[in-house]
Enzyme design. Structure first.
Site, short mmCIF file in Angstrom:
data_model
loop_
_atom_site.label_atom_id
_atom_site.label_comp_id
_atom_site.label_asym_id
_atom_site.label_seq_id
_atom_site.Cartn_x
_atom_site.Cartn_y
_atom_site.Cartn_z
N GLY A 127 64.96 37.32 42.77
CA GLY A 127 65.46 36.11 43.43
C GLY A 127 64.91 36.00 44.83
N GLY A 128 65.83 35.98 45.81
CA GLY A 128 65.42 35.85 47.21
C GLY A 128 64.52 36.98 47.66
N GLY A 166 27.98 22.14 42.81
CA GLY A 166 29.18 22.06 43.65
C GLY A 166 29.61 23.42 44.15
N ALA A 167 29.33 24.45 43.35
CA ALA A 167 29.71 25.81 43.75
C ALA A 167 28.87 26.27 44.94
CB ALA A 167 29.55 26.77 42.58
#
Lengths: 483, 71
Positions: free
Chosen positions: A146-147, A372-373
């Site tokens: 959890g936290g 693009g790489a």
């Protein structure tokens, strides 16, 4: 987020709990193991708050640390314990020192109701407002639910011990809600978090190893040192590459050879392994290395590796750590899976991370950088400090053969099939000269300098040292959101 | 758990290097795939005996396909 499950029920079959001073989970013991001998000074009360904070040193450098007290209610966090952590953060900011958290906690204290949730949320707020200002390191030594799971997740580097388990909701809740039968190990142990989720940056073999790694990271980020470029000896880095330009290889030996001997500390080694992210020393100074790894997925960028690299770039930039970017990338991984996974959105993070980075960032293209790489791997156009390439490197939109098949589609359709491969080969050679060769890249200014593999270490060092000259302290100019 | 060696990406099987029954060590090459115009060696992650080899040269494999099994 739900309130924490009870991850450490007191089973009647278990032997009686050892007295607190003998309990290995005692936070005094754990903090003493983290800090240099006799350097620990508690800065919070030794009570039943479930948290203990201290200041001390790691290899002589001042740090702030806190530790769950798993001897009290399994380390569950209430209002008072959370305040201890928030005060530790205030101290770290005031001292401009790294902060290390040792976690072993079932999460928020159920008995305190929403008050404990409010208190845990204040930790998250403190972590976030501190992000990018001082290094935050988490070591998860037991269950962190959890936290207690989101605490480490908000920090810069998360190290998981063999008994560490991280999850939002524990096995009991999973079973009652979904009927799925799963244990803590499979839900949130080293295997899922090391390989699948990317939640942890490093797995440790023992609690001592986990704490040792935290000390190492604290040293690299907190005591970065000055670069001594004169101490950098050249070696022939080209020997780390195979003879055939088509053959994939493991990039780790090359990264190790670039860095000072035995200083490479890899983050996320098993998650998105097609890109390598590592801290290390170069001329004695801390640097970050990002390298495509052709052995995995051919070294392609994909959505996960772009996200992994983006977070690393932003962490280094926030803490003033210069970057070395080692490029050998055939492109972005094509496919429906990647597109639906958000390779456009996640790939954009890498463009953003490099473009906004103000630390010196030097690129070395060893073999190829396509499409693009090419841009995403810290190209000149994104503001790279300097771009080097080895002789024979190819910087292009795509491989020459693929390119000429598109550019000369009609012409190729007209030639007889038996001579087509020969025509293709001729066109490819011609294309490489006009479009992809390293000389062309230098001519148009996307590569600054062709450097021999045997002179690369000193060239990289000189470029970084030059970029640092007159550079103001840029630490903390942005946070390090866990991308 | 038997060690399944799987393809990480869509690829052609370019070369089969190991044979069923071979004793392999971690890091030994099992097959070489071809994808993105590169020859990508697939290595054993652990040592063992190569119990099964499920692909032949020229096969097209999908991401996640089992190439071989180590016992």
């Amino acid at each position: 987020m739900t309130a924490s499950p009870q991850v450490q029920p007191q089973s009647p079959a278990k032997p009686a709990k050892p007295p607190r001073h003998q309990d290995p989970r005692n936070p005094h013991k754990r903090l003493r193991a983290l800090l240099d001998e006799d350097s620990m000074e508690p800065i919070s009360a030794d009570d039943d708050s479930g948290m203990l904070a201290a200041v001390g040193t790691i290899d002589g450098a001042h740090v702030v640390a806190f530790c769950s007290d798993a001897t009290v209610m399994g380390g569950a966090m209430g209002e008072v314990g959370c305040r201890v952590v928030v005060q530790a953060y205030e101290r770290a900011l005031a001292d401009d020192a790294p902060i290390v958290g040792l976690w072993h906690s079932g999460g928020a204290r159920l008995a305190e109701g929403v008050l404990s949730l409010d208190a845990v949320g204040r930790i998250f707020h403190a972590m976030t407002t501190t992000s990018g200002k001082v290094p935050q390191i988490s070591v998860v030594l037991g269950p962190a639910a959890g936290g207690a799971a989101y605490g480490p997740a908000l920090t810069d580097v998360v190290i998981l011990g063999p008994e560490g388990r991280i999850f939002v909701t524990g096995p009991d809740v999973v079973r009652s809600v979904t009927g799925e039968d799963v244990d803590m190990l499979r839900l949130g142990g080293p295997e899922p978090h090391g390989r699948r989720s990317g939640v942890v940056h490093m797995l440790a073999e023992s609690e001592a190893d986990a704490i040792g790694r935290a000390r190492e990271v604290a040293g690299l980020l907190g005591a970065q040192g000055e670069m001594d470029a004169s101490g950098i000896a050249d070696v022939d880095l080209g020997e780390a590459l195979p003879d055939s330009p088509r053959r994939a290889y493991d990039v780790h030996p090359l990264v190790e050879q670039i860095l000072d001997a035995d200083t490479m500390l890899e983050l996320h080694p098993r998650w998105a392994p097609n890109i390598v992210t590592a801290l290390g020393r170069f001329g004695g100074r801390t640097v970050g290395v990002i390298a495509n790894n052709p052995l995995r997925l051919g070294g392609c960028l994909d959505s996960l590796s772009a996200e992994k690299a983006s977070r690393f770039v932003r962490m280094c930039d926030a803490f003033g750590v210069p970057l070395l970017v080692v490029v050998d990338v055939p492109g972005y991984l094509p496919g429906v899976g990647q597109e639906w996974d958000g390779v456009v959105r996640r790939g954009a993070k890498l463009l953003h991370a490099f473009s906004e980075a103000v630390v010196p960032r030097v690129t070395l293209v060893t073999r190829k950088a396509y499409g693009g790489a090419y841009i995403a791997m810290n190209a000149r156009c994104l503001g790279a400090t300097r771009v080097f390439a080895w002789p024979g490197a190819v910087v292009a939109v795509m491989g020459a053969t693929a390119a000429i098949r598109i550019l000369h589609r009609r012409k190729l359709a007209e030639v007889a099939p038996e001579i087509r491969p020969q025509v293709e080969a001729e066109l490819a050679v011609e294309h490489e000269v006009i479009a992809g060769g390293v000389d062309k890249a230098v001519e148009i200014g996307v590569v600054d300098e062709v450097v021999q593999p045997s002179a690369t270490r000193s060239a990289l060092a000189a470029a970084i040292a030059h970029a640092f000259t007159g550079l103001a302290d840029t630490r903390g100019h942005h946070g390090n959101i866990p991308l | 758990m038997a060690g399944e060696i799987v393809a990480e990406m869509v690829a052609n099987v370019w070369k089969v290097v190991a044979s069923p029954g071979d004793e392999v060590a971690a890091g030994d090459m099992i097959v070489i795939l071809e994808s993105m115009k590169m020859e990508i060696p697939v290595l054993a992650e652990q040592s063992g005996t190569l119990a099964e080899l499920r692909v032949s040269e020229g096969d097209v494999v999908q991401e996640g396909d089992v190439l071989a099994v180590l016992a």
